[in-house]
Design a protein around this motif. Structure first.
Motif, PDB file in Angstrom:
ATOM      1  N   TRP A 170      56.426  52.809   4.911  1.00 31.40           N
ATOM      2  CA  TRP A 170      56.144  53.364   6.349  1.00 31.40           C
ATOM      3  C   TRP A 170      56.663  54.791   6.387  1.00 31.40           C
ATOM      4  N   GLN A 171      55.580  55.637   7.004  1.00 30.80           N
ATOM      5  CA  GLN A 171      55.957  56.981   7.112  1.00 30.80           C
ATOM      6  C   GLN A 171      56.131  57.113   8.888  1.00 30.80           C
ATOM      7  N   GLY A 172      55.271  56.497   9.557  1.00 28.13           N
ATOM      8  CA  GLY A 172      55.209  56.541  10.933  1.00 28.13           C
ATOM      9  C   GLY A 172      56.444  55.727  11.441  1.00 28.13           C
ATOM     10  N   VAL A 173      57.555  55.969  11.475  1.00 30.43           N
ATOM     11  CA  VAL A 173      58.886  55.031  12.114  1.00 30.43           C
ATOM     12  C   VAL A 173      59.110  55.799  13.512  1.00 30.43           C
ATOM     13  N   ILE A 174      58.949  55.398  14.657  1.00 30.90           N
ATOM     14  CA  ILE A 174      59.335  55.758  15.806  1.00 30.90           C
ATOM     15  C   ILE A 174      60.839  55.090  16.352  1.00 30.90           C
ATOM     16  N   ASP A 175      61.864  55.584  16.443  1.00 37.17           N
ATOM     17  CA  ASP A 175      62.930  55.222  17.193  1.00 37.17           C
ATOM     18  C   ASP A 175      62.822  55.287  18.782  1.00 37.17           C
TER      19      ASP A 175
END
Lengths: 210, 210
Positions: A170-175
């Motif tokens: 995964w590259q697009g991890v948004i917290d």
């Protein structure tokens, strides 16, 4: 991997109600993964993933035992689908039947219910917005150029989940922030179902373009 | 453009509660757009766009008059935000206050409420999942490489809305199906709010990667 009754699960020879092949067939191809009761599986686990049916998740985790969950990170991947409450004007589902409604939603979420039931466990909502086959293999779609969301109240637990997701590609991890934001990702359910029906498949995911 | 009281709206000299400059300033820069009461604006319109506050939309459209809406396509861009119902454990909003809850949701949607109230109008839910500045200018973000959704019960009305969106530069138009699927795009509200807070801006949009 934990289940209610490991012997019964492994003993089944026919497909389930959704047409999925019996677990024994999967088990034969994955000899490194053993099946156990919920409590035995949770006791040995370093990190927990709730992949049970959302309407039954709190009961399944209770069967695992609060003591076996305490102090651990739990990734909650479930959706609280309610197939039983009748709706006057249902939305169609991809399967022809009326779409399940979400319960809880809006003022609460399944992730928060689990956190309240097991306060010593560090709940992180994640991978609940996409098809199972992409959760651990994101690069199978568009080279991995899409988004996965995190919600949780423990920064260390979220960092651990982020590391695991990064290891999966995964590259697009948004917290998104606090665990209350899990309402946001859980409430994507009707859009997910509508998209599955409109596109005719589940090989898609949300990307936040910014 | 319709409003409750055009003279009052044009007479205001200070910013509104959200800090937005008075309408007269915008009006001066857009002399081709005149302001009128709801009924007068709707009577002259070929196509209607509901951009009123969601909790007031049915009342605003009633003020426009069912006769003035009949037979026309209405793009419903509103979100039914309820700022008044208290929530025990609110989700934080981007503005510091508790996030508004959605009402209706799950078993109904604002779009369906409008359709039931005005059965002779062709309601199409659209552009309700993104910031206002991108609705008519999608190429301002990532060259327009993101998604807008349509829900509606009238195929001809949806085709007309699709043509309009395409003229604005939209490439990724997905028809979700019946108007009941508007529940899906309306229920993206808490995720949209959480993203606005996490990213610190509204210059983003959802793209369905497939």
């Amino acid at each position: 991997m934990g289940t209610r009754d490991a012997a019964a699960a492994l003993g089944r020879t026919g497909p389930d109600a959704m047409g999925t092949a019996p677990f024994a067939a999967w088990s034969e191809r994955h000899p490194a993964v053993s099946l156990a009761g919920y409590a035995a599986a949770a006791a040995e686990a370093e990190l927990l993933i709730n992949a049970t049916a959302g309407h039954a998740s709190v009961d399944c985790l209770a069967a695992a035992g609060a003591r076996n969950l305490a102090g651990k990170v739990l990734i909650d991947a479930a959706t609280p689908n309610d197939f039983t409450t009748p709706v006057a004007h249902p939305m169609p589902s991809p399967w022809g039947t009326p779409a399940p409604i979400l319960n809880p939603a809006i003022t609460d979420s399944l992730a928060e219910q689990i956190q309240r039931a097991f306060p010593a466990t560090k709940v992180v909502k994640a991978v609940n917005t996409l098809a199972a086959h992409l959760m651990t293999d994101p690069t199978a779609l568009a080279g991995g150029d899409h988004t996965v969301f995190l919600s949780g109240d423990d920064a260390g637990a979220k960092a651990q989940v982020r590391d695991l997701l990064t290891a999966y590609g995964w590259q697009g991890v948004i917290d998104l922030g606090e665990l209350t934001t899990a309402r946001g990702t859980e409430m994507i359910q009707p859009l997910y179902l509508a998209l599955t029906r409109a596109l005719g498949h589940e090989h898609f995911d949300f990307k936040i373009v910014r």
